[in-house]
Design a protein around this motif. Structure first.
Motif, short mmCIF file in Angstrom:
data_model
loop_
_atom_site.label_atom_id
_atom_site.label_comp_id
_atom_site.label_asym_id
_atom_site.label_seq_id
_atom_site.Cartn_x
_atom_site.Cartn_y
_atom_site.Cartn_z
N ILE A 143 0.84 -1.20 0.00
CA ILE A 143 0.00 0.00 0.00
C ILE A 143 0.88 1.25 0.00
O ILE A 143 0.65 2.18 -0.77
CB ILE A 143 -0.98 0.00 1.20
CG1 ILE A 143 -1.99 -1.13 1.07
CG2 ILE A 143 -1.69 1.35 1.32
CD1 ILE A 143 -2.84 -1.36 2.32
N TYR A 180 -4.81 12.09 -4.57
CA TYR A 180 -5.06 10.68 -4.25
C TYR A 180 -5.66 10.02 -5.48
O TYR A 180 -6.09 10.69 -6.43
CB TYR A 180 -5.99 10.54 -3.04
CG TYR A 180 -7.31 11.24 -3.20
CD1 TYR A 180 -8.38 10.63 -3.84
CD2 TYR A 180 -7.48 12.53 -2.72
CE1 TYR A 180 -9.59 11.29 -4.00
CE2 TYR A 180 -8.68 13.19 -2.87
CZ TYR A 180 -9.73 12.57 -3.52
OH TYR A 180 -10.91 13.22 -3.68
N TYR A 181 -5.68 8.69 -5.47
CA TYR A 181 -6.20 7.93 -6.60
C TYR A 181 -7.69 7.62 -6.41
O TYR A 181 -8.24 7.78 -5.33
CB TYR A 181 -5.42 6.62 -6.73
CG TYR A 181 -3.95 6.84 -7.03
CD1 TYR A 181 -3.54 7.23 -8.30
CD2 TYR A 181 -2.99 6.67 -6.05
CE1 TYR A 181 -2.21 7.44 -8.58
CE2 TYR A 181 -1.65 6.87 -6.32
CZ TYR A 181 -1.26 7.26 -7.58
OH TYR A 181 0.06 7.47 -7.86
N TYR A 240 -8.20 2.27 -8.44
CA TYR A 240 -6.76 2.12 -8.22
C TYR A 240 -6.48 1.48 -6.87
O TYR A 240 -5.68 0.56 -6.76
CB TYR A 240 -6.07 3.48 -8.34
CG TYR A 240 -4.57 3.37 -8.21
CD1 TYR A 240 -3.78 3.04 -9.31
CD2 TYR A 240 -3.94 3.59 -6.99
CE1 TYR A 240 -2.41 2.92 -9.20
CE2 TYR A 240 -2.56 3.47 -6.87
CZ TYR A 240 -1.81 3.14 -7.98
OH TYR A 240 -0.44 3.02 -7.86
N TYR A 241 -7.14 1.97 -5.82
CA TYR A 241 -6.94 1.39 -4.48
C TYR A 241 -7.39 -0.06 -4.45
O TYR A 241 -6.78 -0.89 -3.77
CB TYR A 241 -7.68 2.20 -3.41
CG TYR A 241 -7.00 3.51 -3.09
CD1 TYR A 241 -5.85 3.55 -2.31
CD2 TYR A 241 -7.50 4.71 -3.57
CE1 TYR A 241 -5.22 4.74 -2.02
CE2 TYR A 241 -6.88 5.91 -3.30
CZ TYR A 241 -5.74 5.92 -2.52
OH TYR A 241 -5.10 7.10 -2.25
N VAL A 262 -4.56 -2.04 -5.91
CA VAL A 262 -3.47 -2.12 -4.92
C VAL A 262 -3.82 -3.13 -3.82
O VAL A 262 -2.99 -3.92 -3.39
CB VAL A 262 -3.18 -0.73 -4.30
CG1 VAL A 262 -2.23 -0.84 -3.11
CG2 VAL A 262 -2.59 0.21 -5.34
N CYS A 296 0.70 7.77 -0.66
CA CYS A 296 0.17 8.72 0.33
C CYS A 296 1.25 9.02 1.37
O CYS A 296 2.21 8.28 1.53
CB CYS A 296 -1.12 8.21 0.96
SG CYS A 296 -1.04 6.62 1.75
N MET A 322 -7.19 4.38 2.24
CA MET A 322 -7.84 5.10 1.14
C MET A 322 -8.65 6.28 1.66
O MET A 322 -8.54 7.40 1.15
CB MET A 322 -8.75 4.16 0.34
CG MET A 322 -9.44 4.85 -0.82
SD MET A 322 -10.61 3.80 -1.70
CE MET A 322 -11.99 3.82 -0.55
N ALA A 375 0.31 3.43 -3.24
CA ALA A 375 -0.72 4.44 -2.98
C ALA A 375 -0.14 5.85 -2.95
O ALA A 375 -0.88 6.82 -3.08
CB ALA A 375 -1.44 4.14 -1.67
#
Length: 189
Positions: free
Chosen positions: A59, A113-114, A118-119, A122, A65, A103, A63
């Protein structure tokens, strides 16, 4: 010539979260084995084969983030566990709770952010499932997403302390955000 991938330095919060969530899920697997539990969209039919550590690293890697997003995701998991005591974190739901909390934290905290598709990729799930997880998670939190600077600092301090002092008896730490002193309460999620 192939472009060299920039190495991702794994923040210590990832190691802490994976270790803590591993202990919590294993403890709840054993201690709540004979208790009736509510089955939710977060429960898988089987335990995922990927470790919590590897899942969090995945992640983090994809991701994109911020590390603070993982602290906020931890705060969300803590709030969720407090508000949903019939859904203890265990080895059947921890992965779905993780991808969902990260997320939601990324959407709330980060400027970029996606999307859910997408999450979902992932997290190794389908987009429709990711959408259901997000809705259930938000309702499970009663849409309580704001994290005050004081609460964020309190959780960061707790994480730092726990990284230096292994405490096998503490499974999870909750903070009563309505209490200005932020006294710690123990909760076995």
């Amino acid at each position: 010539m192939a472009e060299l991938e920039r190495p991702h330095v794994m923040p210590k919060v990832i190691t802490f979260l994976s270790s803590m969530l591993q202990r919590v899920s294993e403890s709840n697997d054993v201690s709540r084995r004979f208790e009736p539990q509510k089955i939710s969209v977060f429960h898988g039919l089987t335990r995922p084969t990927i470790s919590i550590q590897s899942y969090l690293e995945r992640i983090f890697k994809y991701a994109n983030c911020s590390p603070s997003c993982f602290v906020v995701a931890y705060i969300y998991l803590d709030r969720f566990a407090q508000k949903q005591p019939s859904l203890p974190i265990n080895s059947f739901n921890v992965h779905r709770l993780l991808i969902t909390s990260v997320m939601v934290a990324a959407k709330f905290m980060d400027d970029m952010y996606y999307n859910n598709a997408y999450y979902a990729k992932v997290g190794g799930i389908i987009t429709t499932e990711m959408n259901y997880l997000e809705v259930d998670f938000l309702f499970g939190l009663s849409f309580h997403l704001n994290v005050t600077p004081s609460t964020f600092h309190t959780y960061c301090s707790y994480i730092q302390r726990e990284m230096y002092i292994e405490s096998p008896l503490k499974l999870h730490c909750c903070f009563n955000e309505d209490d200005p002193t932020h006294q710690q309460q123990q909760l076995a999620v």
